[in-house]
Scaffold this motif. Sequence first.
Motif, PDB file in Angstrom:
ATOM      1  N   ALA A 402      19.523  24.470  36.863  1.00 55.06           N
ATOM      2  CA  ALA A 402      18.876  25.468  35.980  1.00 55.06           C
ATOM      3  C   ALA A 402      19.562  24.603  34.406  1.00 55.06           C
ATOM      4  CB  ALA A 402      19.319  26.668  35.085  1.00 55.06           C
ATOM      5  N   LEU A 403      20.718  24.252  34.226  1.00 61.19           N
ATOM      6  CA  LEU A 403      21.844  22.896  33.234  1.00 61.19           C
ATOM      7  C   LEU A 403      20.934  21.048  33.563  1.00 61.19           C
ATOM      8  CD1 LEU A 403      25.480  24.472  33.150  1.00 61.19           C
ATOM      9  CD2 LEU A 403      23.097  23.975  31.238  1.00 61.19           C
ATOM     10  N   LEU A 404      21.072  21.461  35.201  1.00 55.42           N
ATOM     11  CA  LEU A 404      20.361  19.597  35.493  1.00 55.42           C
ATOM     12  C   LEU A 404      19.338  19.472  34.965  1.00 55.42           C
ATOM     13  CD1 LEU A 404      21.795  18.833  38.614  1.00 55.42           C
ATOM     14  CD2 LEU A 404      22.728  18.300  36.554  1.00 55.42           C
ATOM     15  N   PHE A 405      18.412  21.096  35.259  1.00 58.27           N
ATOM     16  CA  PHE A 405      16.642  20.670  34.847  1.00 58.27           C
ATOM     17  C   PHE A 405      17.033  21.029  33.030  1.00 58.27           C
ATOM     18  CE2 PHE A 405      12.705  22.102  33.485  1.00 58.27           C
ATOM     19  CZ  PHE A 405      12.116  21.472  33.776  1.00 58.27           C
ATOM     20  N   PHE A 406      17.619  21.551  32.070  1.00 54.13           N
ATOM     21  CA  PHE A 406      17.150  21.616  31.054  1.00 54.13           C
ATOM     22  C   PHE A 406      18.147  20.284  29.900  1.00 54.13           C
ATOM     23  CE2 PHE A 406      15.614  25.621  32.734  1.00 54.13           C
ATOM     24  CZ  PHE A 406      14.752  25.268  31.705  1.00 54.13           C
ATOM     25  N   LEU A 407      19.228  19.720  30.453  1.00 51.72           N
ATOM     26  CA  LEU A 407      19.955  19.140  30.277  1.00 51.72           C
ATOM     27  C   LEU A 407      20.012  17.757  30.195  1.00 51.72           C
ATOM     28  CD1 LEU A 407      23.135  21.393  30.011  1.00 51.72           C
ATOM     29  CD2 LEU A 407      21.026  20.746  27.978  1.00 51.72           C
ATOM     30  N   ALA A 408      19.702  17.147  31.478  1.00 50.99           N
ATOM     31  CA  ALA A 408      19.643  15.968  32.304  1.00 50.99           C
ATOM     32  C   ALA A 408      18.674  15.183  32.238  1.00 50.99           C
ATOM     33  CB  ALA A 408      20.252  16.384  34.065  1.00 50.99           C
ATOM     34  N   SER A 409      17.833  14.247  32.489  1.00 52.24           N
ATOM     35  CA  SER A 409      17.310  13.224  32.242  1.00 52.24           C
ATOM     36  C   SER A 409      16.911  12.574  33.855  1.00 52.24           C
ATOM     37  CB  SER A 409      16.778  12.624  31.300  1.00 52.24           C
ATOM     38  OG  SER A 409      17.873  11.527  30.757  1.00 52.24           O
ATOM     39  N   GLY A 410      15.635  11.670  33.378  1.00 54.57           N
ATOM     40  CA  GLY A 410      15.546  11.189  35.355  1.00 54.57           C
ATOM     41  C   GLY A 410      16.202  11.609  36.458  1.00 54.57           C
ATOM     42  N   LEU A 580      18.558  -1.353  32.515  1.00 53.05           N
ATOM     43  CA  LEU A 580      19.042  -1.281  31.330  1.00 53.05           C
ATOM     44  C   LEU A 580      18.884   0.258  30.038  1.00 53.05           C
ATOM     45  CD1 LEU A 580      19.221  -3.054  28.572  1.00 53.05           C
ATOM     46  CD2 LEU A 580      16.591  -3.379  28.374  1.00 53.05           C
ATOM     47  N   ILE A 581      20.143  -0.171  29.808  1.00 50.09           N
ATOM     48  CA  ILE A 581      20.326   1.306  28.979  1.00 50.09           C
ATOM     49  C   ILE A 581      20.624   0.977  27.836  1.00 50.09           C
ATOM     50  CG2 ILE A 581      21.370   3.323  28.648  1.00 50.09           C
ATOM     51  CD1 ILE A 581      19.590   3.254  31.395  1.00 50.09           C
ATOM     52  N   GLY A 582      20.079   1.306  27.014  1.00 50.29           N
ATOM     53  CA  GLY A 582      20.455   1.478  25.588  1.00 50.29           C
ATOM     54  C   GLY A 582      21.886   1.752  24.878  1.00 50.29           C
ATOM     55  N   PRO A 583      22.644   1.105  24.625  1.00 53.25           N
ATOM     56  CA  PRO A 583      23.763   2.057  23.644  1.00 53.25           C
ATOM     57  C   PRO A 583      23.831   3.678  23.515  1.00 53.25           C
ATOM     58  CG  PRO A 583      23.343  -0.013  22.229  1.00 53.25           C
ATOM     59  CD  PRO A 583      22.555   0.241  23.638  1.00 53.25           C
ATOM     60  N   SER A 584      22.742   3.437  22.006  1.00 57.42           N
ATOM     61  CA  SER A 584      22.513   4.709  21.737  1.00 57.42           C
ATOM     62  C   SER A 584      21.830   5.647  22.616  1.00 57.42           C
ATOM     63  CB  SER A 584      21.444   4.794  20.482  1.00 57.42           C
ATOM     64  OG  SER A 584      19.694   4.857  21.380  1.00 57.42           O
ATOM     65  N   LEU A 585      21.195   5.656  23.771  1.00 62.35           N
ATOM     66  CA  LEU A 585      21.281   6.251  24.630  1.00 62.35           C
ATOM     67  C   LEU A 585      22.298   6.176  25.696  1.00 62.35           C
ATOM     68  CD1 LEU A 585      19.084   8.142  26.147  1.00 62.35           C
ATOM     69  CD2 LEU A 585      18.278   6.028  27.591  1.00 62.35           C
ATOM     70  N   GLY A 586      22.907   5.862  26.175  1.00 63.30           N
ATOM     71  CA  GLY A 586      24.275   5.856  26.698  1.00 63.30           C
ATOM     72  C   GLY A 586      25.176   6.943  26.152  1.00 63.30           C
ATOM     73  N   GLU A 587      25.450   6.802  24.731  1.00 64.60           N
ATOM     74  CA  GLU A 587      26.246   7.824  24.357  1.00 64.60           C
ATOM     75  C   GLU A 587      25.355   9.090  24.096  1.00 64.60           C
ATOM     76  OE1 GLU A 587      28.148   8.474  19.324  1.00 64.60           O
ATOM     77  OE2 GLU A 587      26.620   6.728  20.170  1.00 64.60           O
ATOM     78  N   GLU A 588      24.336   9.135  24.250  1.00 67.65           N
ATOM     79  CA  GLU A 588      23.995  10.776  24.428  1.00 67.65           C
ATOM     80  C   GLU A 588      23.484  11.331  25.648  1.00 67.65           C
ATOM     81  OE1 GLU A 588      19.592  12.235  24.173  1.00 67.65           O
ATOM     82  OE2 GLU A 588      20.128  10.568  22.739  1.00 67.65           O
ATOM     83  N   LEU A 589      23.477   9.831  26.619  1.00 66.52           N
ATOM     84  CA  LEU A 589      24.096  11.271  27.728  1.00 66.52           C
ATOM     85  C   LEU A 589      25.472  11.078  28.139  1.00 66.52           C
ATOM     86  CD1 LEU A 589      21.575   8.346  29.939  1.00 66.52           C
ATOM     87  CD2 LEU A 589      20.794  10.417  29.618  1.00 66.52           C
ATOM     88  N   ARG A 590      26.136  11.354  27.475  1.00 73.39           N
ATOM     89  CA  ARG A 590      27.682  10.699  27.411  1.00 73.39           C
ATOM     90  C   ARG A 590      27.894  12.266  26.988  1.00 73.39           C
ATOM     91  NH1 ARG A 590      29.686   6.142  26.380  1.00 73.39           N
ATOM     92  NH2 ARG A 590      29.992   6.543  24.123  1.00 73.39           N
ATOM     93  N   ARG A 591      27.311  12.879  25.962  1.00 73.15           N
ATOM     94  CA  ARG A 591      27.690  13.779  25.455  1.00 73.15           C
ATOM     95  C   ARG A 591      27.095  14.505  25.610  1.00 73.15           C
ATOM     96  NH1 ARG A 591      25.076  12.545  20.914  1.00 73.15           N
ATOM     97  NH2 ARG A 591      23.324  13.070  21.763  1.00 73.15           N
TER      98      ARG A 591
END
Length: 779
Positions: A402-410, A580-591
Motif C-alpha cells: 500500500a505504501l508503494l502504491f500511494f507514495l511511489a510512481s511509475g 530523462l529525469i528532471g532535477p526537481s523530480l529526482g529530488e522529489e522522488l528521493r524525499r
Amino acid sequence: MKRSRPPSRPRTRSRSRSLNVRALVALAVMAASVAIALTLPIRLGLDLRGGTQIVLETKSTETTEADREATDRTVEVLRGRIDALGVAEPTIVRSGENRVVVELPGVQDPKQAADVLGRTAQLTVHPVLGATENAADAGDGERVVPDESGQYLRLAEAALTGQDVKDADARFDQQSGAGWHVTVDFEDAGSDRWARVTGEAACHPAGDAQRRVAIVLDDKIISSPQVDPSVACGAGITGGSTQITGSFDDAEARELALLVKGGALPVPVETIEQRTIGATLGDEAISAGAWAAVVGTALTALFIIVVYRLMGALATVALLCYGLISYAALAAVGATLTLPGLAGFVLAIGMAVDANVLVFERAREEQAARTRPSTRSALTAGFRSAFSAIADSNITTLIAAALLFFLASGPVKGFGVTLGIGVLASMVSALVITRVLAEFAAGRPAVLRRPRVTGISTTGPVRDMLLRRDPFLMRRPRRWLAASLVVLVVAGSGILVRGLDFGIEFTGGRLVEYSTATRVDPDRARDALADAGFPRAVVQSSGDSDLTVRTEQLTDAEAATVTRTVADLGGGAERVRDELIGPSLGEELRRDALIALGLALAAQLAYLAARFRLLFGTAAVGALAHDVVVLVGVFAWLGKPVDGVFLAALLTVIGYSVNDSVVLFDRVRELLGRERKTPFDRLTNDAILQTLPRTVNTGMGAVLILASLAVLADGSLTDFALALLIGVAVGTYSSVFTASPLAILLHGRDAGSRSGRSGEPGQHGTRVPARRAERQEVP
C-alpha cells in the motif's frame, strides 16, 4: 464407543457443510478467473512492449494557475495532439494536481514526441503596426517580434487566437511548385475577424510593413505575409480560410498543422521525466520473467512435494490456481504489468508457499501431539492454528504494498499493485483452495490406510534433530546482539566509505542504454566520452554487447554526440533505452523514498504493537531497521545503483522479512498463554525451535524463486533479485538472532523494573529443564 458416536455426527455434518461451502467458493473463484483471463488481456507497460513515456508538469502563469482544472484541460488538448500523431493505444492521464503521464507504445523517437506535446502552441494573429530596428521600441499594448528574416515588427494586440481555428491541414502545392504549406480554416466568428484584419491591412500600399499580417506561434512569427494586391481595402479575405507558407518540408508542415489544429495548451508544460524502451528489451524482459516464473515455480513445487508429499502436490495445484487468480485480478482492475511488477508476480509465488508451509507444519505438530489422530482433523487444527500467523504476516506485506502504491510512481507503483494482488491471491489459494483439496484428499480411504503418504504424519528431519539436541540458543542473548551489531557496522560502513550510487530517479539526469555490434570496454568508453566533453559520464557494461551511459542533463544534440561516440567504439550502436529525469523530480522522488521508508517502519511498529505487544513490535522493527541498513550497505559495497527498482526491493524486504518475526512472536504469545511460569528466554527459545522448520522450508521456497530470477533475468531484474536474496537471508537471521534477543532484553528490563517495585525477583535468565513433550503440544 457407541455413546461417543452421536456427538461426532453433528460435527461431521458441520465439517462436511464447511468443506462444501469452501469448495463452492473455490469453484466460483476459479470459474470467474478463467472467464476473465480468456476475455480481458493484461495491459503491458512500456518496459515490456517498447515505447516512450513522458511525464509533463504544468506551470502557472501570471494569468492562469496550473491547478487541477487547468491540468484537465491540458490533458484534453494533448489527447487531440496524440490522436493526430497516429499512435496506437496511447495512454494519457493526470497524476496529482499538475502532472500528466503520457505513454506512447511503439514511439522510439522521444524528441519528436516531446516537441509536439511540450509546445504551448499559442496561436495568435496580429495586425502589423510597422517595422523597427530596435526590439525595445514597443508602445503600449504592442509587441516587438522578429519575423522570418530577422526583421523586427511592431505588432498590435491579437485579433484572432487558436480558439478561432476550426481545422488545419498540411498540403503540397503541385501546380505552382511552391512546396508544402498549411491551410487554416476559421470558425464563423473567426472568419469575420480574419476578413476585418486583412481588410484593414489591404488599405496600406504594397511593400508597406502595415500591409502584412503576422501569424505567431508560441511568441515566434512563423509567417507574416502581405495581403495580396487583389484584396480590396476594407473588404478583406473572405471565405474563412488562409494559407501559412514558408520553407516547410512535409514533416514540419504536418507538425505545424497538428499544433494549430490541436489547439493551445491553457498553461505551459515542462518535461520532467522521459523514458524510451526498445521493443527488443521488452521482449527479453518478458522472456526472462516468464522463464524465471516457470523454473522457479517448478523448483519450488518439487521442493514442497519432496518435503510434504501428497499435501505438497496439492499445494502445487493451489499454486497454479494462485497464478490464474492473480492474472485475472490484474486484468480485472486494469492494472499495467511493468518489469518490476512482473518481478513482484514471481516473488508472490514464493510468498504463496509460506502460508501452505505454515499450515502443514502446524498439522505435523497436531499429528505428533495427539493420540491416534486422523490426518483430516490434524489438517483442520493446522489451518485453525496457523490462521493468525498467516493473516498477520500477509497484512504486514500488504502495508508495504500500500505504501508503494500511494507514495511511489511509475513502475514502482505498478510493483505495489502487483504485489498487493499477489498477496491477496495467495491467501485465497492457501486458505480456501489448498484446504478444500487437502481435506478432501485426507478423507479418502486409500489415504487413511497410508497416512505416511500425506507428508504430515511425521514431524520431519529438521524438527526431529532439534528435539534430539534441544539447543538453548538464547542462553546469552547479548552475544547475538553483539554479532548483529558487528554485521550492521561492517555493512553500514559501506554507506560512508563507498557512498550510495543513486540512480537518475533520485538525482536527475539522463540514462541511455546501447546495444553495440562489438563489446566496448567501459574504461575505453569513459575516456572517449570525456574527450567528447562529458567527463562526468558514468559508464557501465550490462552484458556482452550492452553499454549504459548515465550523465547529467543533456540536450538532444549532446545526446546525439554521446550516441556517435559509442557507435564509433562499438562498430555501431542501437539505443534500446533512454530515460530523462528532471532535477526537481529526482529530488522529489528521493524525499518520497525516505518518507516511504519511515512510514513503512512506523506502520509495522503500530500494527505489531496493536496485534501483539509494544515489546514485540519494538523488537521486530529494530530487526527491520537492521535489515534495511545491512541491505543498503551491501549494495554500497557492491557499487550497485540505488534506484526505483531497489526501492521496490527494499520495501518488499520490510514486508517480507517481518513475516518470520510475526510467526515467531505469534508462537511466543501462544506459549505465554499456556506456560506462564516458564522463563521468557526459555519460552522464546522454545518458540524458535518450534518455528524453525517452517522458517527453513519457507526460506528455501523464496530462495528457489529468487535464484531463478537472478540467474535467468538480466539488468535491473538481476539487481532486484539480488537485493531480495540478501534481504531474505538477513531477514531470516535477524528474526531469530536480532529480534528474539532484543525482545528478551526488553522483557528482562521490564520485568526487572516491575520486580524492583514489587520486591519479587524477575524471571529472566532462570534455567529450567526442557520439557520436550510440552513444547510439542499445541492447543
